[in-house]
Design a protein around this motif. Sequence first.
Motif, PDB file in Angstrom:
ATOM      1  N   TYR A 276      -3.709   5.053   1.404  1.00  0.00           N
ATOM      2  CA  TYR A 276      -4.247   5.445   2.704  1.00  0.00           C
ATOM      3  C   TYR A 276      -4.032   6.943   2.864  1.00  0.00           C
ATOM      4  CZ  TYR A 276      -5.005   0.619   4.050  1.00  0.00           C
ATOM      5  OH  TYR A 276      -5.469  -0.662   4.114  1.00  0.00           O
TER       6      TYR A 276
ATOM      7  N   VAL B 222       2.039  -2.723  -5.608  1.00  0.00           N
ATOM      8  CA  VAL B 222       0.984  -1.737  -5.346  1.00  0.00           C
ATOM      9  C   VAL B 222      -0.225  -2.018  -6.236  1.00  0.00           C
ATOM     10  CG1 VAL B 222       0.381   0.717  -5.441  1.00  0.00           C
ATOM     11  CG2 VAL B 222       2.596   0.030  -4.523  1.00  0.00           C
TER      12      VAL B 222
ATOM     13  N   GLU C 231      -8.873   2.321  -3.112  1.00  0.00           N
ATOM     14  CA  GLU C 231      -8.250   1.200  -3.803  1.00  0.00           C
ATOM     15  C   GLU C 231      -7.545   1.692  -5.060  1.00  0.00           C
ATOM     16  OE1 GLU C 231     -11.553  -1.454  -4.340  1.00  0.00           O
ATOM     17  OE2 GLU C 231     -11.277  -2.326  -2.348  1.00  0.00           O
TER      18      GLU C 231
ATOM     19  N   TYR D 219       5.536   3.812   1.602  1.00  0.00           N
ATOM     20  CA  TYR D 219       4.961   2.475   1.542  1.00  0.00           C
ATOM     21  C   TYR D 219       4.298   2.165   2.880  1.00  0.00           C
ATOM     22  CZ  TYR D 219       7.615   1.548  -2.725  1.00  0.00           C
ATOM     23  OH  TYR D 219       8.114   1.583  -4.001  1.00  0.00           O
TER      24      TYR D 219
ATOM     25  N   ARG E  29      -9.130   5.069   3.006  1.00  0.00           N
ATOM     26  CA  ARG E  29      -8.269   4.589   1.937  1.00  0.00           C
ATOM     27  C   ARG E  29      -9.050   4.534   0.633  1.00  0.00           C
ATOM     28  NH1 ARG E  29      -8.826  -0.902   0.494  1.00  0.00           N
ATOM     29  NH2 ARG E  29     -10.288  -2.041   1.833  1.00  0.00           N
TER      30      ARG E  29
ATOM     31  N   GLY F   5      -3.255  -3.077  -3.882  1.00  0.00           N
ATOM     32  CA  GLY F   5      -2.899  -2.073  -2.891  1.00  0.00           C
ATOM     33  C   GLY F   5      -3.895  -0.931  -2.832  1.00  0.00           C
ATOM     34  N   SER F   6      -3.799  -0.159  -1.768  1.00  0.00           N
ATOM     35  CA  SER F   6      -4.649   1.014  -1.563  1.00  0.00           C
ATOM     36  C   SER F   6      -3.783   2.216  -1.223  1.00  0.00           C
ATOM     37  CB  SER F   6      -5.623   0.784  -0.402  1.00  0.00           C
ATOM     38  OG  SER F   6      -6.609  -0.163  -0.737  1.00  0.00           O
TER      39      SER F   6
ATOM     40  N   ASN G   7       0.842  -1.195   0.000  1.00  0.00           N
ATOM     41  CA  ASN G   7       0.000   0.000   0.000  1.00  0.00           C
ATOM     42  C   ASN G   7       0.874   1.241   0.000  1.00  0.00           C
ATOM     43  OD1 ASN G   7      -2.586  -1.428   0.443  1.00  0.00           O
ATOM     44  ND2 ASN G   7      -1.663  -1.940   2.412  1.00  0.00           N
TER      45      ASN G   7
ATOM     46  N   ALA H 214      -1.261  -1.576   8.166  1.00  0.00           N
ATOM     47  CA  ALA H 214      -2.379  -0.709   7.758  1.00  0.00           C
ATOM     48  C   ALA H 214      -3.512  -0.790   8.777  1.00  0.00           C
ATOM     49  CB  ALA H 214      -2.887  -1.126   6.381  1.00  0.00           C
TER      50      ALA H 214
ATOM     51  N   PRO I 271       0.683  -4.208   4.390  1.00  0.00           N
ATOM     52  CA  PRO I 271      -0.677  -4.581   4.786  1.00  0.00           C
ATOM     53  C   PRO I 271      -0.825  -4.849   6.282  1.00  0.00           C
ATOM     54  CG  PRO I 271      -0.094  -5.705   2.765  1.00  0.00           C
ATOM     55  CD  PRO I 271       1.160  -5.015   3.254  1.00  0.00           C
TER      56      PRO I 271
END
Length: 145
Positions: free
Chosen positions: A59, A52, A71, A111, A69, A56-57, A4, A117, A114
Amino acid sequence: MVMNLVKLCVGISSIEQLEAWREKECARRRAAGEPELIVHVTRMMPAKKDEVENGGSLYWVINGSIQCRSEIVALEQVQGDDGIKRCAIIMSPELIRTSPSPKRPFQGWRYLKPEDAPRDLGGAAAGGDDLPADLRAKLMEIGAW
């Protein structure tokens, strides 16, 4: 593997303000016949682009804490009128509220693994919409929400 990104949401003071801006942007894109995606351009392309783009998202840090967040659909290299290459972060228009997580100011993006997060909020607890904004901010400030 999934990676992410986390980024400060500069000029935005609440999730509601970010949602309103995103709705305007989606309406503008609809009117222009473009896909309803949100594009945010930043200076640097992530070296971990594949990770990513693999779910990934982005945030968003609002008022000193990660609060939601988006997507990530894709990362594309774009070139500005000034000739400088940049990274377009293309995102789904939906904002997903997260458990508030304090984050100190920084420049650019970082970065976010996960496992580091914040968790997504869902249902009636999805951000305490029924709470006054000042009370919600105070609860976040003391870490009680």
